[in-house]
Design a protein around this motif. Structure first.
Motif, PDB file in Angstrom:
ATOM      1  N   PRO A  28      -3.242  49.080   5.127  1.00 25.13           N
ATOM      2  CA  PRO A  28      -3.235  48.334   6.387  1.00 25.13           C
ATOM      3  C   PRO A  28      -2.927  46.853   6.203  1.00 25.13           C
ATOM      4  CG  PRO A  28      -5.485  48.635   5.625  1.00 25.13           C
ATOM      5  CD  PRO A  28      -4.598  49.336   4.632  1.00 25.13           C
ATOM      6  N   ASP A  29      -3.036  46.384   4.949  1.00 23.92           N
ATOM      7  CA  ASP A  29      -2.673  44.999   4.626  1.00 23.92           C
ATOM      8  C   ASP A  29      -2.342  44.965   3.135  1.00 23.92           C
ATOM      9  OD1 ASP A  29      -5.156  44.446   3.043  1.00 23.92           O
ATOM     10  OD2 ASP A  29      -6.129  44.592   5.001  1.00 23.92           O
ATOM     11  N   TYR A  30      -1.814  43.853   2.693  1.00 21.65           N
ATOM     12  CA  TYR A  30      -1.330  43.763   1.306  1.00 21.65           C
ATOM     13  C   TYR A  30      -2.435  44.053   0.288  1.00 21.65           C
ATOM     14  CZ  TYR A  30       0.685  41.833  -2.981  1.00 21.65           C
ATOM     15  OH  TYR A  30       1.123  41.669  -4.277  1.00 21.65           O
ATOM     16  N   ASP A  31      -3.581  43.399   0.448  1.00 21.73           N
ATOM     17  CA  ASP A  31      -4.624  43.487  -0.581  1.00 21.73           C
ATOM     18  C   ASP A  31      -5.193  44.895  -0.719  1.00 21.73           C
ATOM     19  OD1 ASP A  31      -4.326  40.825  -1.208  1.00 21.73           O
ATOM     20  OD2 ASP A  31      -5.930  40.140   0.123  1.00 21.73           O
ATOM     21  N   LYS A  32      -5.513  45.517   0.425  1.00 21.70           N
ATOM     22  CA  LYS A  32      -6.084  46.872   0.343  1.00 21.70           C
ATOM     23  C   LYS A  32      -5.030  47.860  -0.152  1.00 21.70           C
ATOM     24  CE  LYS A  32      -8.820  50.358   2.708  1.00 21.70           C
ATOM     25  NZ  LYS A  32      -9.517  50.765   3.951  1.00 21.70           N
ATOM     26  N   SER A  33      -3.798  47.659   0.288  1.00 21.40           N
ATOM     27  CA  SER A  33      -2.710  48.529  -0.147  1.00 21.40           C
ATOM     28  C   SER A  33      -2.541  48.473  -1.666  1.00 21.40           C
ATOM     29  CB  SER A  33      -1.427  48.092   0.569  1.00 21.40           C
ATOM     30  OG  SER A  33      -0.386  48.990   0.329  1.00 21.40           O
ATOM     31  N   LEU A  34      -2.618  47.286  -2.225  1.00 22.36           N
ATOM     32  CA  LEU A  34      -2.497  47.131  -3.679  1.00 22.36           C
ATOM     33  C   LEU A  34      -3.669  47.807  -4.393  1.00 22.36           C
ATOM     34  CD1 LEU A  34      -1.051  45.963  -6.155  1.00 22.36           C
ATOM     35  CD2 LEU A  34      -2.259  43.800  -5.756  1.00 22.36           C
ATOM     36  N   GLU A  35      -4.862  47.673  -3.830  1.00 24.07           N
ATOM     37  CA  GLU A  35      -6.034  48.339  -4.412  1.00 24.07           C
ATOM     38  C   GLU A  35      -5.849  49.855  -4.445  1.00 24.07           C
ATOM     39  OE1 GLU A  35     -10.311  47.465  -3.670  1.00 24.07           O
ATOM     40  OE2 GLU A  35      -9.490  45.985  -2.263  1.00 24.07           O
ATOM     41  N   ILE A  36      -5.345  50.397  -3.329  1.00 32.80           N
ATOM     42  CA  ILE A  36      -5.111  51.850  -3.257  1.00 32.80           C
ATOM     43  C   ILE A  36      -4.069  52.257  -4.294  1.00 32.80           C
ATOM     44  CG2 ILE A  36      -4.163  53.712  -1.816  1.00 32.80           C
ATOM     45  CD1 ILE A  36      -5.426  52.162   0.615  1.00 32.80           C
ATOM     46  N   MET A  37      -2.998  51.486  -4.373  1.00 29.69           N
ATOM     47  CA  MET A  37      -1.931  51.787  -5.339  1.00 29.69           C
ATOM     48  C   MET A  37      -2.486  51.831  -6.766  1.00 29.69           C
ATOM     49  SD  MET A  37       1.640  49.726  -5.901  1.00 29.69           S
ATOM     50  CE  MET A  37       2.941  50.376  -6.943  1.00 29.69           C
ATOM     51  N   LYS A  38      -3.322  50.852  -7.089  1.00 32.59           N
ATOM     52  CA  LYS A  38      -3.893  50.788  -8.444  1.00 32.59           C
ATOM     53  C   LYS A  38      -4.830  51.962  -8.730  1.00 32.59           C
ATOM     54  CE  LYS A  38      -3.629  45.785  -9.286  1.00 32.59           C
ATOM     55  NZ  LYS A  38      -4.405  44.538  -9.447  1.00 32.59           N
ATOM     56  N   ALA A  39      -5.409  52.552  -7.668  1.00 32.79           N
ATOM     57  CA  ALA A  39      -6.358  53.658  -7.845  1.00 32.79           C
ATOM     58  C   ALA A  39      -5.659  55.008  -8.009  1.00 32.79           C
ATOM     59  CB  ALA A  39      -7.313  53.716  -6.650  1.00 32.79           C
ATOM     60  N   LEU A  40      -4.379  55.084  -7.686  1.00 30.90           N
ATOM     61  CA  LEU A  40      -3.695  56.381  -7.654  1.00 30.90           C
ATOM     62  C   LEU A  40      -3.575  57.071  -9.024  1.00 30.90           C
ATOM     63  CD1 LEU A  40      -0.896  55.779  -4.973  1.00 30.90           C
ATOM     64  CD2 LEU A  40      -3.097  56.934  -4.684  1.00 30.90           C
ATOM     65  N   PRO A  41      -3.170  56.359 -10.098  1.00 29.34           N
ATOM     66  CA  PRO A  41      -3.046  57.068 -11.379  1.00 29.34           C
ATOM     67  C   PRO A  41      -4.358  57.713 -11.829  1.00 29.34           C
ATOM     68  CG  PRO A  41      -1.887  54.974 -11.463  1.00 29.34           C
ATOM     69  CD  PRO A  41      -2.680  54.965 -10.198  1.00 29.34           C
ATOM     70  N   GLU A  42      -5.463  57.004 -11.631  1.00 30.20           N
ATOM     71  CA  GLU A  42      -6.778  57.533 -11.999  1.00 30.20           C
ATOM     72  C   GLU A  42      -7.117  58.779 -11.174  1.00 30.20           C
ATOM     73  OE1 GLU A  42     -10.146  57.501 -14.348  1.00 30.20           O
ATOM     74  OE2 GLU A  42      -8.495  56.079 -14.508  1.00 30.20           O
ATOM     75  N   ALA A  43      -6.540  58.848  -9.974  1.00 32.75           N
ATOM     76  CA  ALA A  43      -6.771  60.001  -9.089  1.00 32.75           C
ATOM     77  C   ALA A  43      -5.815  61.153  -9.395  1.00 32.75           C
ATOM     78  CB  ALA A  43      -6.639  59.564  -7.630  1.00 32.75           C
ATOM     79  N   GLY A  44      -5.068  61.036 -10.490  1.00 32.74           N
ATOM     80  CA  GLY A  44      -4.217  62.148 -10.929  1.00 32.74           C
ATOM     81  C   GLY A  44      -2.780  62.094 -10.452  1.00 32.74           C
ATOM     82  N   VAL A  45      -2.362  60.952  -9.916  1.00 36.57           N
ATOM     83  CA  VAL A  45      -0.992  60.831  -9.413  1.00 36.57           C
ATOM     84  C   VAL A  45      -0.038  60.594 -10.587  1.00 36.57           C
ATOM     85  CG1 VAL A  45       0.554  59.428  -7.985  1.00 36.57           C
ATOM     86  CG2 VAL A  45      -1.738  60.015  -7.161  1.00 36.57           C
TER      87      VAL A  45
END
Length: 263
Positions: A28-45
């Motif tokens: 929904p905004d730059y900062d949260k979007s970046l946080e989500i992106m950084k969390a994806l590999p750990e989530a198996g992406v």
């Protein structure tokens, strides 16, 4: 060899299917979007598809259209999407990033400048949905020369006459759209998808990844079982649109990636 090529080679060696996650940059905004992106590999992406918001997203369904609108309203630009990739690369140099969107923002920036900047930011591949193979000289061929994969979409309406043209300058992987219409519109069925994937694989050595209509771990498993992997977009974007926390989004993504990796 790009990060995309390396990732698929590693998955093949392990006998694993790929899980690709789509998210809209700046939603929904730059900062949260970046946080989500950084969390994806750990989530198996295995591969991140990073959407570039655009004002006229003709191939996107309502969920992704709304995400693009939120991102644009929060000030997301092409430069900020490249900045996100640059930030992500500071802590992750292996997860491939595919930028997905439309040609207009790239054209406005200038193809040569964009390719230099995208490569420097750590982008590995492009999916540009409104550039057909007839326009390959415009972006596809320059992108490949710059070391970026150019990934094409094949659909249920891509017949045997059209398919070789679609595959001609494709690299990285082939994105098979499991249903006709827009994103998020219906559920993909493995019985429909399997023969189509086989038809494409008869004409290319590239991995075939299936997207559209996958929103549960079971569907992810079923579709990945008849392809080289699957893509989930709208279901993840919906979680973000509902205001879920980064941890909640990551947990949902992990349930999907676990499904795909079971295949």
């Amino acid at each position: 060899m790009t990060r995309i090529d390396a990732k698929f080679a590693a998955l093949k060696a392990e006998g694993k299917k790929a899980f690709v996650a789509y998210m809209m940059a700046g939603d929904p905004d730059y900062d949260k979007s970046l946080e989500i992106m950084k969390a994806l590999p750990e989530a198996g992406v295995d591969v991140i598809e990073l959407g570039q918001p655009f004002t006229d997203p003709m191939a996107d369904g309502p969920t992704i259209q709304r995400a693009g609108q939120r991102a644009l309203e929060s000030g997301q630009t092409l430069q900020k999407t490249l900045d996100m990739a640059t930030e992500f690369r500071k802590t992750d140099d292996t997860t491939p990033i595919v930028m997905m969107g439309y040609y207009n923002p790239i054209y406005s920036r200038g193809v040569d400048r964009f390719l230099v900047d995208a490569k420097a930011a750590g982008i590995d591949g492009l999916i540009v949905v409104d550039l057909p193979p007839e326009e390959d000289d415009e972006l596809c061929i320059p992108a490949q020369k710059a070391g970026l994969n150019f990934i094409r979409l094949a659909t249920p309406t891509t017949d045997d006459k059209r398919l070789p043209k679609v595959l001609q300058n494709t690299s990285g992987f082939v994105y098979y759209v499991s249903i006709t219409g827009i994103t998020g519109a219906a559920e993909a069925q493995a019985t429909d998808v399997g023969p189509e994937v086989a038809r494409i694989k008869a004409q290319t050595d590239l991995p075939v990844i299936v997207g559209f209509g996958i929103n549960t771990p079971d569907t992810a498993e079923n579709i990945a079982s008849v392809a080289d992997g699957c893509v989930v977009g709208s279901a993840i974007v919906k979680q973000i649109g509902e205001g879920k926390s980064v941890a909640q989004v990551a947990a949902f993504v992990k349930s999907l990636s676990d499904g795909a990796h079971r295949a």
